[in-house]
Design a protein around this motif. Structure first.
Motif, short mmCIF file in Angstrom:
data_model
loop_
_atom_site.label_atom_id
_atom_site.label_comp_id
_atom_site.label_asym_id
_atom_site.label_seq_id
_atom_site.Cartn_x
_atom_site.Cartn_y
_atom_site.Cartn_z
N VAL A 83 5.43 1.90 13.43
CA VAL A 83 5.67 2.47 12.10
C VAL A 83 4.35 3.02 11.58
N LEU A 84 4.40 4.23 11.04
CA LEU A 84 3.22 4.85 10.48
C LEU A 84 3.62 5.63 9.24
N VAL A 85 2.95 5.36 8.13
CA VAL A 85 3.12 6.16 6.91
C VAL A 85 1.73 6.60 6.48
N TYR A 86 1.57 7.92 6.32
CA TYR A 86 0.25 8.49 6.07
C TYR A 86 0.33 9.48 4.92
N GLY A 87 -0.58 9.35 3.96
CA GLY A 87 -0.63 10.27 2.84
C GLY A 87 -1.24 11.60 3.25
N LEU A 88 -0.47 12.67 3.16
CA LEU A 88 -0.94 13.97 3.61
C LEU A 88 -1.91 14.61 2.63
N GLN A 89 -1.94 14.09 1.41
CA GLN A 89 -2.91 14.58 0.42
C GLN A 89 -4.10 13.64 0.29
N SER A 90 -3.83 12.34 0.33
CA SER A 90 -4.91 11.35 0.21
C SER A 90 -5.63 11.10 1.53
N ASN A 91 -4.97 11.48 2.66
CA ASN A 91 -5.51 11.18 3.99
C ASN A 91 -5.79 9.70 4.17
#
Length: 284
Positions: A70-78
């Motif tokens: 499972v991976l959740v990554y903020g595309l704006q916050s990096n």
């Protein structure tokens, strides 16, 4: 307690993750055994997802052979919000298709003349997960090995493409990882996969996929848009998508990747196993 099939398990997991919307901060959990190091999590939601998966294993709903990433990554916050086994290679199933799309547009960007109905086949491959269209696109590229070469050229070193989609869709040999899928979404979101023009075109195809397990959550969790791809074959369930949801400060974008694999149940209907998913309280 509500029972879900393993396919629906991904939807329940997504509800847990997306309802959290937690700040990406390090959370140290006290360990009563002094000799063992205290685990560290990238966020409070990460801790709760780890605990939920462990609980399902204790109950026997996830077996020792069930591998989860499972991976959740903020595309704006990096920043990572959830990070579990992100470099584990899994059977890709239809999650290989975004890499096939990348390979086709890479060839076009290098001057290869498009064949008739190529764009239509790419749309069928991504939007409806059409296997025959996927094989035609692979042939245009030069076969699975050439798709694999181009994927690695763009930095996706945990992705392996070695076969066309067999008759009946039972594809087990192509591989990818949660990190590679997240990186692909990040590059598309930022317009850096091939170039801005081709990134936009690929993201538009992903924006119309019709196979999402997460679509049912859109109304309840303020999700404005999903742009991604699913993968399902005996032994593997997965989804990789860019999730966009509304906030008072404008839209927020995240890469969401979830994969559950049990290689021991190929051809045995892995998606039919029932596992319970209980809600985790929304994080403020």
């Amino acid at each position: 307690m509500v029972e879900f099939t393993r396919r629906q398990f991904l939807t329940g997991l997504a509800a847990t993750l997306l309802a959290g919307k937690a700040n990406a901060r390090k959370t140290k959990i006290t360990n009563t055994k002094k000799q063992a190091p205290a685990p560290q999590y990238v966020s409070e939601v990460d801790r709760k997802v780890h605990e939920k998966i462990a609980d399902l294993r204790r109950q026997g709903h996830l077996t020792p052979n069930d591998k989860t990433s499972v991976l959740v990554y903020g595309l704006q916050s990096n920043k990572h919000f959830v990070k579990i086994n992100v470099d584990e290679q899994h059977m890709a199933a239809s999650l290989i298709k975004p890499f096939v799309m990348l390979a086709a547009y890479h060839k076009l960007s290098k001057g290869k003349k498009p064949r008739k109905q190529l764009e239509e086949d790419i749309a069928k491959m991504i939007v409806h997960s059409d296997n025959a269209a996927t094989n035609r696109v692979m042939k245009f590229v030069g076969g699975p090995i050439e798709v694999d070469r181009i994927a690695k050229l763009h930095g996706f070193n945990k992705t392996r493409v070695v076969e066309y989609i067999p008759s009946g869709g039972r594809t087990y040999r192509n591989k990818t990882s949660a990190r590679n899928l997240s990186a692909l979404i990040w590059k598309l979101h930022n317009g850096t996969l091939i170039n801005t023009q081709y990134s936009k075109r690929m993201l538009e195809h992903l924006d119309h996929y019709t196979t999402s397990r997460l679509a049912a959550l859109q109304g309840s969790l303020d999700i404005d848009d999903l742009a991604g791809k699913t993968g399902f074959v005996g032994g593997l369930n997965g989804e990789a998508t860019r999730v966009t949801y509304a906030t008072g400060n404008g839209p927020k974008h995240y890469a969401f990747i979830a994969m559950v694999e049990n290689p021991a149940v190929k051809n045995a209907g892995a998606g039919k196993k029932r596992v319970p998913v209980r809600g985790i309280p929304r994080q403020r």
